[in-house]
Design an enzyme around this catalytic site. Structure first.
Site, PDB file in Angstrom:
ATOM      1  N   LYS A 241       0.838  -1.210   0.000  1.00 42.12           N
ATOM      2  CA  LYS A 241       0.000   0.000   0.000  1.00 42.12           C
ATOM      3  C   LYS A 241       0.869   1.255   0.000  1.00 42.12           C
ATOM      4  O   LYS A 241       0.612   2.213  -0.740  1.00 42.12           O
ATOM      5  CB  LYS A 241      -0.925   0.001   1.236  1.00 42.12           C
ATOM      6  CG  LYS A 241      -2.066  -0.998   1.132  1.00 42.12           C
ATOM      7  CD  LYS A 241      -2.746  -1.245   2.470  1.00 42.12           C
ATOM      8  CE  LYS A 241      -3.846  -2.291   2.310  1.00 42.12           C
ATOM      9  NZ  LYS A 241      -4.403  -2.778   3.566  1.00 42.12           N
TER      10      LYS A 241
ATOM     11  N   GLN B 298      -4.815  -1.547   9.654  1.00 39.30           N
ATOM     12  CA  GLN B 298      -4.673  -2.874   9.052  1.00 39.30           C
ATOM     13  C   GLN B 298      -5.245  -3.941   9.987  1.00 39.30           C
ATOM     14  O   GLN B 298      -4.874  -4.017  11.156  1.00 39.30           O
ATOM     15  CB  GLN B 298      -3.189  -3.145   8.765  1.00 39.30           C
ATOM     16  CG  GLN B 298      -2.926  -4.466   8.046  1.00 39.30           C
ATOM     17  CD  GLN B 298      -3.504  -4.501   6.649  1.00 39.30           C
ATOM     18  OE1 GLN B 298      -3.389  -3.558   5.873  1.00 39.30           O
ATOM     19  NE2 GLN B 298      -4.156  -5.603   6.317  1.00 39.30           N
TER      20      GLN B 298
ATOM     21  N   ASP C 188     -11.257   2.707   4.428  1.00 34.31           N
ATOM     22  CA  ASP C 188     -11.650   1.296   4.367  1.00 34.31           C
ATOM     23  C   ASP C 188     -13.179   1.156   4.271  1.00 34.31           C
ATOM     24  O   ASP C 188     -13.687   0.067   4.020  1.00 34.31           O
ATOM     25  CB  ASP C 188     -11.144   0.555   5.619  1.00 34.31           C
ATOM     26  CG  ASP C 188     -10.290  -0.649   5.265  1.00 34.31           C
ATOM     27  OD1 ASP C 188     -10.166  -0.961   4.063  1.00 34.31           O
ATOM     28  OD2 ASP C 188      -9.739  -1.292   6.185  1.00 34.31           O
TER      29      ASP C 188
END
Length: 286
Positions: free
Chosen positions: A56, A100, A123
């Site tokens: 990422k 994460q 997200d």
């Protein structure tokens, strides 16, 4: 290729999307002197998470975004993680925040997601963004469902009136992708482990989205001839190879179009994370 199905190339689509975002980032820098910023928080040493975060970070930098990874030790307390999020929420240079997952067991994932500013929740998991999606309104949409829809629309320019079956009901993929399919005027069934005669339910679908996390569960004879199959599953076999939730070798002979694993939905997830960061930047800064 072993059959007639068109292979939906997620790698190429993701590369094109990243290039498009890169051009937009360059234009923002040139005209406004601002740089969209993505901050990823990693707690602990989970090997797969470390690989994802590095990827990422690299891809965000490649397209010209500010990319910062906050790597915290596994013994970080929930209070310490909440303090870090409060700091990122308050920092105006931060447009996107991603924590994460999975988090260490001693940290309540729900509390952490709830603590992210919904305007920076790239997200798309905050209850406010989930509510906006359920209401058919604009919010930040989870990356994997967003990527799945982009690939689906590439294979089928019009989804209106089609029969779609989503296998899996997770908050991460199954439920949000069902909402996106409804918004595209599909007739949607969410199937799962308790669904009776799952094979028959899948067999009637023009669109199959498999997101159960069970290797090769969906067999070729479950697929309606000519259907479009989006395989979200990424399962590692004992020999180390990756496979999806769909038995690709069988399904490719029946489907009209299908995503491979790897090289299908996977690359789209990070590309859509960058897309969401840009969306958050525009929504926050006008």
């Amino acid at each position: 290729m072993t059959g007639d199905a068109r292979i939906i190339d997620g790698k190429a689509t993701a590369a094109a999307l990243r290039a498009e975002i890169g051009r937009e980032v360059a234009a923002i820098k040139a005209t406004r002197g601002l740089t969209p910023g993505l901050h990823v928080v990693l707690v602990g040493e989970d090997p797969a998470s470390k690989v994802y975060v590095a990827s990422k970070e690299r891809l965000a930098v490649e397209i010209g975004m500010n990319s910062v990874a906050h790597r915290l030790p596994a013994e970080t307390t929930e209070a310490q993680l909440l303090a870090k999020l409060a700091e990122l929420n308050a920092d105006d240079s931060v447009d996107g925040i991603l924590v994460q997952l999975p988090l260490p067991k001693h940290i309540d994932t729900g509390r952490i997601i709830d603590a992210i500013d919904p305007a920076k929740d790239v997200d798309g998991l905050h209850p406010i963004n989930a509510g906006l999606l359920a209401g058919g309104k604009n919010g930040l949409v989870p990356c994997t469902p967003l990527g799945s829809m982009l690939l689906l629309k590439q294979a089928l320019p019009s989804l209106s009136g089609l029969d779609a079956v989503v296998i899996g009901r997770s908050e991460l993929v199954g439920r949000p992708v069902a909402q996106l399919l409804l918004q595209a005027d599909c007739t949607v069934t969410i199937a799962h482990s308790r669904t009776r005669d799952l094979a028959a339910v899948v067999k009637r679908a023009d669109i199959v989205i498999a997101a159960v996390g069970r290797p090769r569960m969906v067999k070729g004879d479950w697929i309606k001839p000519g259907a479009t199959v989006i395989d979200v599953g990424i399962n590692r076999l004992p020999d180390g190879k990756l496979t999806g939730d769909v038995d690709f070798a069988e399904a490719v002979k029946v489907a009209g179009a299908i995503t491979p694993v790897p090289g299908g939905v996977g690359p789209m997830t990070i590309a859509c994370l960058l897309k969401n960061t840009l969306t958050a930047f525009h929504a926050r800064r006008g």
